[in-house]
Design an enzyme around this catalytic site. Structure first.
Site, PDB file in Angstrom:
ATOM      1  N   ASN A 189     -66.302  93.098  -7.765  1.00  0.00           N
ATOM      2  CA  ASN A 189     -66.625  92.322  -8.956  1.00  0.00           C
ATOM      3  C   ASN A 189     -65.582  91.235  -9.144  1.00  0.00           C
ATOM      4  OD1 ASN A 189     -68.023  91.738 -11.447  1.00  0.00           O
ATOM      5  ND2 ASN A 189     -66.326  92.704 -12.534  1.00  0.00           N
ATOM      6  N   ASP A 202     -63.891  97.594 -15.299  1.00  0.00           N
ATOM      7  CA  ASP A 202     -62.870  96.653 -14.813  1.00  0.00           C
ATOM      8  C   ASP A 202     -61.558  97.351 -14.465  1.00  0.00           C
ATOM      9  OD1 ASP A 202     -64.687  94.545 -15.168  1.00  0.00           O
ATOM     10  OD2 ASP A 202     -64.073  94.267 -17.258  1.00  0.00           O
ATOM     11  N   HIS A 255     -63.782  89.136 -12.134  1.00  0.00           N
ATOM     12  CA  HIS A 255     -63.571  89.273 -13.581  1.00  0.00           C
ATOM     13  C   HIS A 255     -62.678  88.138 -14.066  1.00  0.00           C
ATOM     14  CE1 HIS A 255     -63.380  91.269 -17.433  1.00  0.00           C
ATOM     15  NE2 HIS A 255     -62.071  91.100 -17.432  1.00  0.00           N
ATOM     16  N   SER A 272     -59.686  87.827 -11.399  1.00  0.00           N
ATOM     17  CA  SER A 272     -59.363  88.926 -10.486  1.00  0.00           C
ATOM     18  C   SER A 272     -60.622  89.369  -9.759  1.00  0.00           C
ATOM     19  CB  SER A 272     -58.823  90.133 -11.269  1.00  0.00           C
ATOM     20  OG  SER A 272     -57.744  89.794 -12.101  1.00  0.00           O
TER      21      SER A 272
END
Length: 192
Positions: free
Chosen positions: A111, A149, A113, A140
């Site tokens: 992912n 996260d 972020h 990130s």
């Protein structure tokens, strides 16, 4: 994952897909480490789906409304597997994945972020960084786990918070760095 064949990546989006577009561009260079096998969305009218179709990429869209999270995630999971996806890249995908889904793809979901994790998990990251008086923000790329996260951070880029910045101005500058960072980290990830 084979060293001589590009890894098949599935990208999950919910909107215009600007990070998806940067990942697709990186997949088109000679000797790319990965290929984009599928772009899937929880929003059938997501602008990014139309763009992916124009690029000749397989797409899948299904709204979770009225069918429940387990059935929705089972359909997404099947679509990814039908295309031979080996790694999932979340790119502006605005739904939380269940623990069951993450477990099935453990260690194979990344992912992007818009904060310097572990700071500002979740939403409104730019507003929170500005309100805290931080001198810098950033983005990130991390491995997705069951916790929001919270997985291993694979790469970050810092972006200064300038005097007079509002969330929109900061978000625009961070997004430029997201487009550079995500393809680089995804390439490194599938090569290791």
């Amino acid at each position: 994952m084979s060293a001589d064949q590009p890894v098949k990546v599935g990208i999950l989006i919910s909107g215009r897909g600007s990070n998806m577009q940067s990942l697709v561009a990186a997949a088109k260079v000679p000797d790319a480490a990965y290929t984009v096998a599928l772009v899937a969305s929880d929003k059938p009218d997501a602008a990014g789906l139309a763009w992916a179709k124009e690029q000749g990429i397989a797409t899948f869209a299904l709204s979770p409304r009225g069918i429940g999270k387990p059935a929705y995630e089972a359909a997404i999971d099947q679509a990814l597997r039908d295309e031979g996806v080996q790694v999932i890249a979340l790119a502006g995908y605005m739904r939380l994945l269940s623990g069951d889904f993450v477990s099935r793809w453990r260690g194979r979901i990344l992912n992007i972020h818009p904060s310097l994790l572990p700071l500002y998990k979740g939403l409104d990251t730019h507003e929170r960084a500005i309100a805290a008086g931080d001198a810098k923000a950033g983005c990130s790329v991390h491995v997705v786990t069951e916790e929001l996260d919270d997985g291993e951070v694979l790469g970050q880029v810092e972006v200064p918070i300038l005097p007079g910045d509002d969330a929109a101005a900061l978000a625009a500058r961070v997004l430029v760095e997201e487009h550079r960072l995500y393809p680089q980290i995804l390439t490194e990830f599938v090569r290791r």
